[in-house]
Design a protein around this motif. Structure first.
Motif, short mmCIF file in Angstrom:
data_model
loop_
_atom_site.label_atom_id
_atom_site.label_comp_id
_atom_site.label_asym_id
_atom_site.label_seq_id
_atom_site.Cartn_x
_atom_site.Cartn_y
_atom_site.Cartn_z
N THR A 238 0.15 3.17 -1.00
CA THR A 238 0.26 1.43 -0.45
C THR A 238 0.04 1.08 0.78
O THR A 238 0.86 1.67 1.78
CB THR A 238 1.64 0.80 -1.32
OG1 THR A 238 1.70 1.22 -2.72
CG2 THR A 238 1.14 -0.79 -0.92
N VAL B 54 -4.36 -5.31 1.68
CA VAL B 54 -3.30 -4.28 0.67
C VAL B 54 -4.28 -3.51 0.38
O VAL B 54 -4.89 -4.89 -0.73
CB VAL B 54 -2.17 -5.30 0.03
CG1 VAL B 54 -1.19 -4.71 -0.59
CG2 VAL B 54 -1.73 -6.17 1.35
N LEU C 44 -3.80 -4.39 -5.72
CA LEU C 44 -2.32 -3.82 -6.42
C LEU C 44 -2.77 -3.63 -8.21
O LEU C 44 -3.34 -4.24 -8.57
CB LEU C 44 -1.82 -5.12 -5.66
CG LEU C 44 -1.57 -5.51 -5.34
CD1 LEU C 44 -0.32 -6.33 -4.29
CD2 LEU C 44 -0.84 -3.71 -4.32
N VAL D 280 5.49 -4.95 -1.11
CA VAL D 280 4.56 -4.95 0.31
C VAL D 280 4.19 -6.08 1.21
O VAL D 280 4.08 -6.26 2.16
CB VAL D 280 3.51 -5.80 -0.60
CG1 VAL D 280 2.90 -6.44 -0.04
CG2 VAL D 280 3.41 -4.85 -2.18
#
Length: 164
Positions: free
Chosen positions: A28, A43, A123, A153
């Motif tokens: 991530t 992200v 995601l 996150v």
């Protein structure tokens, strides 16, 4: 937990910060860039740009020369610029929660911050299987996974703060 953070400001007028770690078995990455008029937050668990959301604290709800405490909620507005799903999609609903929370978090960490946020999220959010009803245990497990992803996150984004 694998964590990496870096900052690069040399010879470039933009402030960039990035961090990465393994979250729920997936690499991530977070990249935050401070522009004069906006904050860009990327992200990704796929190494790609995902849905793009414009979000901001509603400045009209903030009275001039007042401060809000960290427990006060401020009004935010979010608009999907790219990748908007169905309003009943779990991913769309979660992404709206991320956008609202991140705008409020930035405002509470720095009440003087007025820039809007461009947020890109890619995601691995599991949509529910509409063909069958999950058990209570499965629902609770999925909620725990969603919360864990959210908390990780947010922690990564905080590591890359460019608004303080």
């Amino acid at each position: 937990m694998d964590t990496h953070s870096s900052s690069s400001n040399a010879a470039f007028p933009l402030s960039n910060k990035q961090a990465a770690r393994i979250v729920q078995g997936r690499h991530t990455e977070v990249l935050v860039t401070s522009f004069v008029d906006k904050i860009l937050i990327l992200v990704s668990q796929y190494g790609k740009v995902g849905s793009v959301i414009h979000t901001a604290v509603d400045q009209q709800t903030l009275a001039p020369n007042t401060t809000t405490s960290s427990s006060d909620l401020v009004s935010t507005s979010s608009t999907f610029l790219l990748g908007a799903g169905s309003s009943v999609s779990k991913k769309t609903q979660l992404y709206n929660v991320y956008a609202s929370h991140i705008s409020q978090m930035i405002h509470h960490q720095n009440p003087a911050e007025t820039r809007s946020v461009i947020l890109s999220l890619a995601l691995a959010v599991q949509e529910p299987d509409l063909e069958r009803s999950p058990t209570l245990e499965e629902e609770q497990d999925q909620r725990r996974q969603d919360r864990d992803l959210f908390e990780n996150v947010i922690e990564l984004i905080n590591e890359c703060s460019v608004w303080n």
